[in-house]
Design a protein around this motif. Structure first.
Motif, PDB file in Angstrom:
ATOM      1  N   ALA A   2     -52.688  60.893  39.223  1.00 42.01           N
ATOM      2  CA  ALA A   2     -53.952  61.616  39.097  1.00 42.01           C
ATOM      3  C   ALA A   2     -53.788  63.094  39.432  1.00 42.01           C
ATOM      4  CB  ALA A   2     -55.004  60.982  40.003  1.00 42.01           C
ATOM      5  N   ILE A   3     -53.097  63.403  40.529  1.00 45.88           N
ATOM      6  CA  ILE A   3     -52.967  64.811  40.930  1.00 45.88           C
ATOM      7  C   ILE A   3     -52.092  65.570  39.941  1.00 45.88           C
ATOM      8  CG2 ILE A   3     -50.968  64.489  42.455  1.00 45.88           C
ATOM      9  CD1 ILE A   3     -53.913  66.949  42.912  1.00 45.88           C
ATOM     10  N   LEU A   4     -51.085  64.904  39.369  1.00 45.54           N
ATOM     11  CA  LEU A   4     -50.253  65.579  38.362  1.00 45.54           C
ATOM     12  C   LEU A   4     -51.072  65.941  37.132  1.00 45.54           C
ATOM     13  CD1 LEU A   4     -46.708  63.964  38.261  1.00 45.54           C
ATOM     14  CD2 LEU A   4     -47.290  66.381  38.398  1.00 45.54           C
ATOM     15  N   LEU A   5     -51.926  65.042  36.719  1.00 44.43           N
ATOM     16  CA  LEU A   5     -52.784  65.324  35.570  1.00 44.43           C
ATOM     17  C   LEU A   5     -53.755  66.462  35.897  1.00 44.43           C
ATOM     18  CD1 LEU A   5     -53.539  61.680  34.366  1.00 44.43           C
ATOM     19  CD2 LEU A   5     -51.879  63.310  33.430  1.00 44.43           C
ATOM     20  N   GLY A   6     -54.243  66.474  37.151  1.00 43.02           N
ATOM     21  CA  GLY A   6     -55.104  67.577  37.573  1.00 43.02           C
ATOM     22  C   GLY A   6     -54.370  68.902  37.566  1.00 43.02           C
ATOM     23  N   ILE A   7     -53.098  68.889  37.992  1.00 40.28           N
ATOM     24  CA  ILE A   7     -52.285  70.105  37.998  1.00 40.28           C
ATOM     25  C   ILE A   7     -52.046  70.601  36.571  1.00 40.28           C
ATOM     26  CG2 ILE A   7     -49.942  70.952  38.430  1.00 40.28           C
ATOM     27  CD1 ILE A   7     -49.979  69.232  41.005  1.00 40.28           C
ATOM     28  N   VAL A   8     -51.741  69.670  35.670  1.00 39.52           N
ATOM     29  CA  VAL A   8     -51.544  70.046  34.258  1.00 39.52           C
ATOM     30  C   VAL A   8     -52.783  70.736  33.718  1.00 39.52           C
ATOM     31  CG1 VAL A   8     -51.275  69.132  31.924  1.00 39.52           C
ATOM     32  CG2 VAL A   8     -49.817  68.291  33.752  1.00 39.52           C
ATOM     33  N   GLY A   9     -53.942  70.144  33.990  1.00 43.63           N
ATOM     34  CA  GLY A   9     -55.190  70.738  33.507  1.00 43.63           C
ATOM     35  C   GLY A   9     -55.447  72.099  34.109  1.00 43.63           C
ATOM     36  N   SER A  10     -55.179  72.245  35.405  1.00 46.90           N
ATOM     37  CA  SER A  10     -55.419  73.518  36.075  1.00 46.90           C
ATOM     38  C   SER A  10     -54.500  74.618  35.554  1.00 46.90           C
ATOM     39  CB  SER A  10     -55.223  73.349  37.585  1.00 46.90           C
ATOM     40  OG  SER A  10     -55.434  74.568  38.249  1.00 46.90           O
ATOM     41  N   VAL A  11     -53.214  74.288  35.402  1.00 48.40           N
ATOM     42  CA  VAL A  11     -52.264  75.277  34.871  1.00 48.40           C
ATOM     43  C   VAL A  11     -52.664  75.682  33.452  1.00 48.40           C
ATOM     44  CG1 VAL A  11     -49.868  75.669  34.172  1.00 48.40           C
ATOM     45  CG2 VAL A  11     -50.354  74.503  36.325  1.00 48.40           C
ATOM     46  N   ALA A  12     -53.012  74.697  32.644  1.00 43.31           N
ATOM     47  CA  ALA A  12     -53.397  74.975  31.253  1.00 43.31           C
ATOM     48  C   ALA A  12     -54.636  75.864  31.198  1.00 43.31           C
ATOM     49  CB  ALA A  12     -53.643  73.672  30.499  1.00 43.31           C
ATOM     50  N   LEU A  13     -55.668  75.545  31.984  1.00 42.94           N
ATOM     51  CA  LEU A  13     -56.890  76.349  31.988  1.00 42.94           C
ATOM     52  C   LEU A  13     -56.638  77.756  32.509  1.00 42.94           C
ATOM     53  CD1 LEU A  13     -59.682  73.899  33.266  1.00 42.94           C
ATOM     54  CD2 LEU A  13     -59.561  75.035  31.035  1.00 42.94           C
ATOM     55  N   THR A  14     -55.837  77.862  33.557  1.00 44.33           N
ATOM     56  CA  THR A  14     -55.551  79.168  34.142  1.00 44.33           C
ATOM     57  C   THR A  14     -54.832  80.076  33.149  1.00 44.33           C
ATOM     58  OG1 THR A  14     -55.417  78.229  36.372  1.00 44.33           O
ATOM     59  CG2 THR A  14     -54.360  80.362  36.026  1.00 44.33           C
ATOM     60  N   VAL A  15     -53.792  79.537  32.540  1.00 45.44           N
ATOM     61  CA  VAL A  15     -52.964  80.356  31.640  1.00 45.44           C
ATOM     62  C   VAL A  15     -53.713  80.689  30.351  1.00 45.44           C
ATOM     63  CG1 VAL A  15     -50.801  80.471  30.354  1.00 45.44           C
ATOM     64  CG2 VAL A  15     -50.850  79.418  32.621  1.00 45.44           C
ATOM     65  N   ILE A  16     -54.423  79.715  29.776  1.00 46.06           N
ATOM     66  CA  ILE A  16     -55.134  80.002  28.523  1.00 46.06           C
ATOM     67  C   ILE A  16     -56.270  80.992  28.768  1.00 46.06           C
ATOM     68  CG2 ILE A  16     -56.869  78.160  28.577  1.00 46.06           C
ATOM     69  CD1 ILE A  16     -54.783  79.289  25.541  1.00 46.06           C
ATOM     70  N   SER A  17     -56.884  80.935  29.954  1.00 47.55           N
ATOM     71  CA  SER A  17     -57.932  81.911  30.284  1.00 47.55           C
ATOM     72  C   SER A  17     -57.343  83.314  30.333  1.00 47.55           C
ATOM     73  CB  SER A  17     -58.572  81.561  31.638  1.00 47.55           C
ATOM     74  OG  SER A  17     -59.236  80.330  31.576  1.00 47.55           O
ATOM     75  N   PHE A  18     -56.174  83.447  30.961  1.00 44.60           N
ATOM     76  CA  PHE A  18     -55.537  84.764  31.023  1.00 44.60           C
ATOM     77  C   PHE A  18     -55.150  85.252  29.639  1.00 44.60           C
ATOM     78  CE2 PHE A  18     -51.727  87.380  31.056  1.00 44.60           C
ATOM     79  CZ  PHE A  18     -52.162  88.444  31.840  1.00 44.60           C
ATOM     80  N   ILE A  19     -54.588  84.360  28.838  1.00 48.19           N
ATOM     81  CA  ILE A  19     -54.137  84.754  27.505  1.00 48.19           C
ATOM     82  C   ILE A  19     -55.307  85.197  26.628  1.00 48.19           C
ATOM     83  CG2 ILE A  19     -53.231  83.798  25.346  1.00 48.19           C
ATOM     84  CD1 ILE A  19     -51.232  82.223  27.041  1.00 48.19           C
ATOM     85  N   LEU A  20     -56.379  84.425  26.646  1.00 50.98           N
ATOM     86  CA  LEU A  20     -57.528  84.747  25.781  1.00 50.98           C
ATOM     87  C   LEU A  20     -58.205  86.046  26.191  1.00 50.98           C
ATOM     88  CD1 LEU A  20     -59.142  81.212  25.303  1.00 50.98           C
ATOM     89  CD2 LEU A  20     -57.736  82.509  23.681  1.00 50.98           C
ATOM     90  N   MET A  21     -58.248  86.304  27.504  1.00 53.73           N
ATOM     91  CA  MET A  21     -58.898  87.527  27.977  1.00 53.73           C
ATOM     92  C   MET A  21     -57.932  88.692  28.121  1.00 53.73           C
ATOM     93  SD  MET A  21     -61.611  86.167  30.871  1.00 53.73           S
ATOM     94  CE  MET A  21     -60.378  85.348  31.874  1.00 53.73           C
ATOM     95  N   GLY A  22     -56.671  88.381  28.384  1.00 54.89           N
ATOM     96  CA  GLY A  22     -55.731  89.430  28.755  1.00 54.89           C
ATOM     97  C   GLY A  22     -54.975  90.098  27.626  1.00 54.89           C
ATOM     98  N   TYR A  23     -54.698  89.343  26.560  1.00 59.60           N
ATOM     99  CA  TYR A  23     -53.848  89.938  25.535  1.00 59.60           C
ATOM    100  C   TYR A  23     -54.512  91.162  24.889  1.00 59.60           C
ATOM    101  CZ  TYR A  23     -56.258  88.533  21.233  1.00 59.60           C
ATOM    102  OH  TYR A  23     -57.151  88.425  20.194  1.00 59.60           O
ATOM    103  N   LYS A  24     -55.853  91.164  24.864  1.00 58.16           N
ATOM    104  CA  LYS A  24     -56.559  92.302  24.268  1.00 58.16           C
ATOM    105  C   LYS A  24     -56.328  93.587  25.063  1.00 58.16           C
ATOM    106  CE  LYS A  24     -60.241  89.304  22.485  1.00 58.16           C
ATOM    107  NZ  LYS A  24     -61.693  88.993  22.538  1.00 58.16           N
TER     108      LYS A  24
END
Length: 276
Positions: free
Chosen positions: A243-265
């Motif tokens: 369960a915690i590994l799946l939570g970590i996967v989700g957190s890393v994915a959300l964190t990085v995609i948020s940065f990419i979508l907002m940051g690359y501009k």
């Protein structure tokens, strides 16, 4: 969660998992530092100048963990939503600070702000979803659950976004001519940077995926090992670890995609010129 009986018993019918964890005597605890001495010997023998860093790291690790132990003991004995919120704020603040220190490339204030905001978005959404839906403990601020889970989620997300930022900025800098060439031919910043954005996301999640691939066969993770040592059934420990590994996967994915979508501009000017 539903409490489960321990399935492992001896011939007398007593649980062999209910013996309690072995308390390490002081001299045995000190004996563990022989591994630090071994490392110091090796680097000295090989002429690698790391002695000061090894000693400092060992000293800081010991002092910081002892302090953390006393602080957590107090918090566990005096549960409070304000103390729990204070701990998560401190975790997030130190994680943001470490991201800025570990990124090898210069970032302006806007990009730093986006990195901090992305970490907060990814970790807090994942943390509260995990606590409220997956484990569902009460009260929501119970520190024995909230703080360790928050530490794992924030720590792994910090590592992921750091790798993502370094990979994105490094790729754009190293391939500046290709990116600028694509822009000159009429490509949008989004299209010109897509390859490097995707590489950054891939680099960020790869360590977590590698851990998942090797877990249970090559190694047993720390959380699961700690639970087993404390007397919990391996089957229950496995549930928590998955369960915690799946939570970590989700957190890393959300964190990085948020940065990419907002940051690359922010890496391009209004005139669609590369700005790194």
């Amino acid at each position: 969660m539903v409490k489960r009986s321990l399935p492992y018993q001896n011939k007398e019918g007593e649980s062999i998992l209910d013996k309690g964890i072995i308390d390490i005597e002081l001299w045995r605890f000190i004996a563990a530092y022989v591994f630090v001495l071994l490392l110091l010997f090796i680097v000295k023998w090989r002429g690698i100048s790391r002695e000061k860093q090894i000693i400092l790291a060992s000293f800081r690790m010991t002092i910081q963990l002892i302090m953390a132990g006393y602080i957590l003991t107090y918090i566990f004995d005096h549960p409070s939503p304000w103390l729990t919120i204070g701990i998560i704020v401190i975790m997030e603040a130190f994680a943001v600070r470490n991201i800025f220190k570990q990124v090898k490339y210069e970032m302006d204030k806007k990009l730093k702000g986006i990195a901090a905001l992305s970490l907060l978005i990814g970790t807090l959404i994942s943390l509260f979803y995990f606590n409220m839906v997956v484990i569902h403990f009460s009260p929501w601020y119970e520190p024995r659950y909230f703080i360790p889970i928050a530490g794992m989620i924030v720590g792994n997300s910090m590592t992921g976004i750091t790798l993502g930022i370094n990979t994105l900025l490094g790729g754009l800098k190293d391939q500046r001519e290709k990116v600028e060439g694509a822009l000159m031919l009429g490509a949008t910043p989004k299209a010109a940077s897509k390859k490097y954005v995707d590489n950054a996301f891939d680099a960020a999640i790869l360590p977590t995926l590698n851990n998942m691939l090797g877990m249970g066969i090559i190694f047993l993770p720390g959380m699961m090992t700690g639970q087993i040592l404390s007397g919990i059934s391996p089957l229950v420990a496995i549930e928590y670890q998955i369960a915690i590994l799946l939570g970590i996967v989700g957190s890393v994915a959300l964190t990085v995609i948020s940065f990419i979508l907002m940051g690359y501009k922010q890496l391009f000017t209004r005139d669609a010129q590369l700005n790194v």
